[in-house]
Motif scaffolding. Structure first.
Motif, PDB file in Angstrom:
ATOM      1  N   ASN A 116      47.346  38.729  33.830  1.00 49.47           N
ATOM      2  CA  ASN A 116      46.615  39.136  35.027  1.00 49.47           C
ATOM      3  C   ASN A 116      45.636  40.240  34.630  1.00 49.47           C
ATOM      4  O   ASN A 116      46.053  41.263  34.085  1.00 49.47           O
ATOM      5  CB  ASN A 116      47.572  39.677  36.090  1.00 49.47           C
ATOM      6  CG  ASN A 116      48.413  38.585  36.715  1.00 49.47           C
ATOM      7  OD1 ASN A 116      48.540  37.504  36.152  1.00 49.47           O
ATOM      8  ND2 ASN A 116      48.986  38.858  37.868  1.00 49.47           N
ATOM      9  N   ASP A 118      43.637  41.951  36.738  1.00 49.23           N
ATOM     10  CA  ASP A 118      43.284  42.817  37.856  1.00 49.23           C
ATOM     11  C   ASP A 118      43.348  44.285  37.444  1.00 49.23           C
ATOM     12  O   ASP A 118      44.295  44.731  36.792  1.00 49.23           O
ATOM     13  CB  ASP A 118      44.245  42.582  39.027  1.00 49.23           C
ATOM     14  CG  ASP A 118      44.408  41.100  39.334  1.00 49.23           C
ATOM     15  OD1 ASP A 118      43.382  40.447  39.524  1.00 49.23           O
ATOM     16  OD2 ASP A 118      45.555  40.621  39.345  1.00 49.23           O
ATOM     17  N   SER A 130      42.597  40.781  42.901  1.00 55.81           N
ATOM     18  CA  SER A 130      43.998  40.365  43.036  1.00 55.81           C
ATOM     19  C   SER A 130      44.246  38.947  42.551  1.00 55.81           C
ATOM     20  O   SER A 130      45.360  38.439  42.697  1.00 55.81           O
ATOM     21  CB  SER A 130      44.442  40.479  44.500  1.00 55.81           C
ATOM     22  OG  SER A 130      43.621  39.682  45.332  1.00 55.81           O
ATOM     23  N   ASP A 131      43.230  38.304  41.972  1.00 53.97           N
ATOM     24  CA  ASP A 131      43.451  36.918  41.526  1.00 53.97           C
ATOM     25  C   ASP A 131      42.728  36.606  40.219  1.00 53.97           C
ATOM     26  O   ASP A 131      42.383  35.462  39.952  1.00 53.97           O
ATOM     27  CB  ASP A 131      43.002  35.936  42.609  1.00 53.97           C
ATOM     28  CG  ASP A 131      41.530  36.094  42.976  1.00 53.97           C
ATOM     29  OD1 ASP A 131      40.888  36.997  42.409  1.00 53.97           O
ATOM     30  OD2 ASP A 131      41.043  35.322  43.820  1.00 53.97           O
ATOM     31  N   SER A 132      42.511  37.640  39.401  1.00 55.79           N
ATOM     32  CA  SER A 132      41.834  37.444  38.127  1.00 55.79           C
ATOM     33  C   SER A 132      42.879  37.185  37.036  1.00 55.79           C
ATOM     34  O   SER A 132      43.619  38.089  36.639  1.00 55.79           O
ATOM     35  CB  SER A 132      41.013  38.691  37.781  1.00 55.79           C
ATOM     36  OG  SER A 132      40.325  38.518  36.560  1.00 55.79           O
ATOM     37  N   ILE A 133      42.935  35.958  36.577  1.00 55.51           N
ATOM     38  CA  ILE A 133      43.940  35.558  35.591  1.00 55.51           C
ATOM     39  C   ILE A 133      43.250  34.928  34.380  1.00 55.51           C
ATOM     40  O   ILE A 133      42.388  34.062  34.523  1.00 55.51           O
ATOM     41  CB  ILE A 133      44.930  34.540  36.193  1.00 55.51           C
ATOM     42  CG1 ILE A 133      45.641  35.151  37.409  1.00 55.51           C
ATOM     43  CG2 ILE A 133      45.953  34.107  35.141  1.00 55.51           C
ATOM     44  CD1 ILE A 133      46.535  34.170  38.133  1.00 55.51           C
ATOM     45  N   THR A 194      47.769  45.783  32.257  1.00 51.62           N
ATOM     46  CA  THR A 194      48.461  44.565  31.839  1.00 51.62           C
ATOM     47  C   THR A 194      49.155  44.702  30.492  1.00 51.62           C
ATOM     48  O   THR A 194      50.243  44.180  30.291  1.00 51.62           O
ATOM     49  CB  THR A 194      47.464  43.395  31.792  1.00 51.62           C
ATOM     50  OG1 THR A 194      47.000  43.128  33.118  1.00 51.62           O
ATOM     51  CG2 THR A 194      48.119  42.137  31.253  1.00 51.62           C
TER      52      THR A 194
END
Length: 288
Positions: A116, A118, A130-133, A194
């Motif tokens: 992730n 974020d 909230s959705d950067s993968i 991360t």
């Protein structure tokens, strides 16, 4: 522009166009001249970047050949940090370049897991996204590793946490990545949460799952000061992958990249660690 923001002095001549027709030899001559006054001179070859944007592997190859005619530098391109391809297309250009010895990369980085991306804003107390993968499925990793094995290109395993190191070991066990293993501990600080923290315990956690057999490992830090753990890394056999691209080091007066690298090199020599030449790197990794 970015160079000037980072404290670099900029030099240019009429033939430096920033395109495919730029005067490469003119840049080389100017770089040699400037080395009399600077410890480090960065020669920016914009054409290779343009080829990446436009997916033009053959034009990229032409530029690489011109550069390699005059230098023994090792070529380590990126595979696309934010690529979320489902068909492993991120290595298309690498595979094309590998078809000729004069353009074949020496080393490529491969993130051995998904993360992730974020970023966290401490002041606001929330994530900015909230959705950067960054997705790296095992099948994609196996495909990329197998392709690089076929082309005899060394893989540097970029590891954000312990699981990445363990998966990298399995890729070695499967015969998809050559020995000795090359692991990069991608530590993170600040808004980047991360990876393992840039602390002795953060480093040692990943060291604890390295292969028992000889391997090479190094550390970098995105968003934080790698020098805080540099003595520990160097004394325990690791290398430093340091640069202002990961962190600006404002607490040190925002040093130029040359100053930062010199500091890291001096720290290595203080513990009897000399800087390896391109030929020595090739010999260690059996790349000749």
């Amino acid at each position: 522009g970015i160079g000037r923001m980072c404290g670099f002095d900029g030099y240019r001549e009429d033939g430096f166009t920033g395109g495919f027709d730029t005067d490469h030899m003119g840049k080389a001559r100017l770089a040699v001249k400037l080395l009399k006054d600077y410890d480090l001179v960065v020669v920016h070859v914009k054409g290779t970047d343009l080829c990446g944007h436009d997916n033009l592997p053959y034009r990229k190859a032409e530029i690489i050949e011109k550069v390699r005619e005059k230098t023994d530098i090792l070529l380590l391109p990126t595979l696309g940090f934010n690529s979320n391809d489902k068909d492993s297309s991120r290595i298309k250009i690498i595979s094309e370049l590998a078809k000729k010895e004069s353009t074949k990369p020496d080393i490529i980085p491969l993130d051995t897991g998904s993360v992730n991306l974020d970023q966290y804003d401490e002041e606001k107390g929330c994530f900015t996204e909230s959705d950067s993968i960054y997705t790296n499925s095992t099948s994609t990793l196996e495909f990329c590793a197998r392709e690089m094995l076929n082309y005899k290109i060394k893989v540097k395993m970029t590891c954000w946490d312990v699981g990445f190191v363990r998966r990298g070991r399995k890729l070695i066990d499967m015969g998809l990545i050559t020995k000795p293993g090359y692991f990069l501990f991608h530590l993170t600080e600040g808004k980047y949460i991360t990876g393992h923290p840039c602390t002795v315990s953060g480093v040692d956690a990943m060291r604890s799952v390295l292969p028992d057999e000889p391997c090479y490992w190094s550390a970098n830090c995105l968003g934080g000061n790698l020098l805080n753990v540099a003595p520990h890394v160097l004394k325990n056999g690791g290398g430093l992958a340091i640069g202002i691209g990961d962190y600006h080091y404002k607490e040190l007066g925002a040093p130029k990249n040359a100053e930062l690298i010199k500091r890291a090199a001096d720290m290595a020599r203080e513990v009897d660690r000399e800087i390896a030449s391109p030929d020595e790197v090739k010999a260690f990794f059996n790349m000749n």
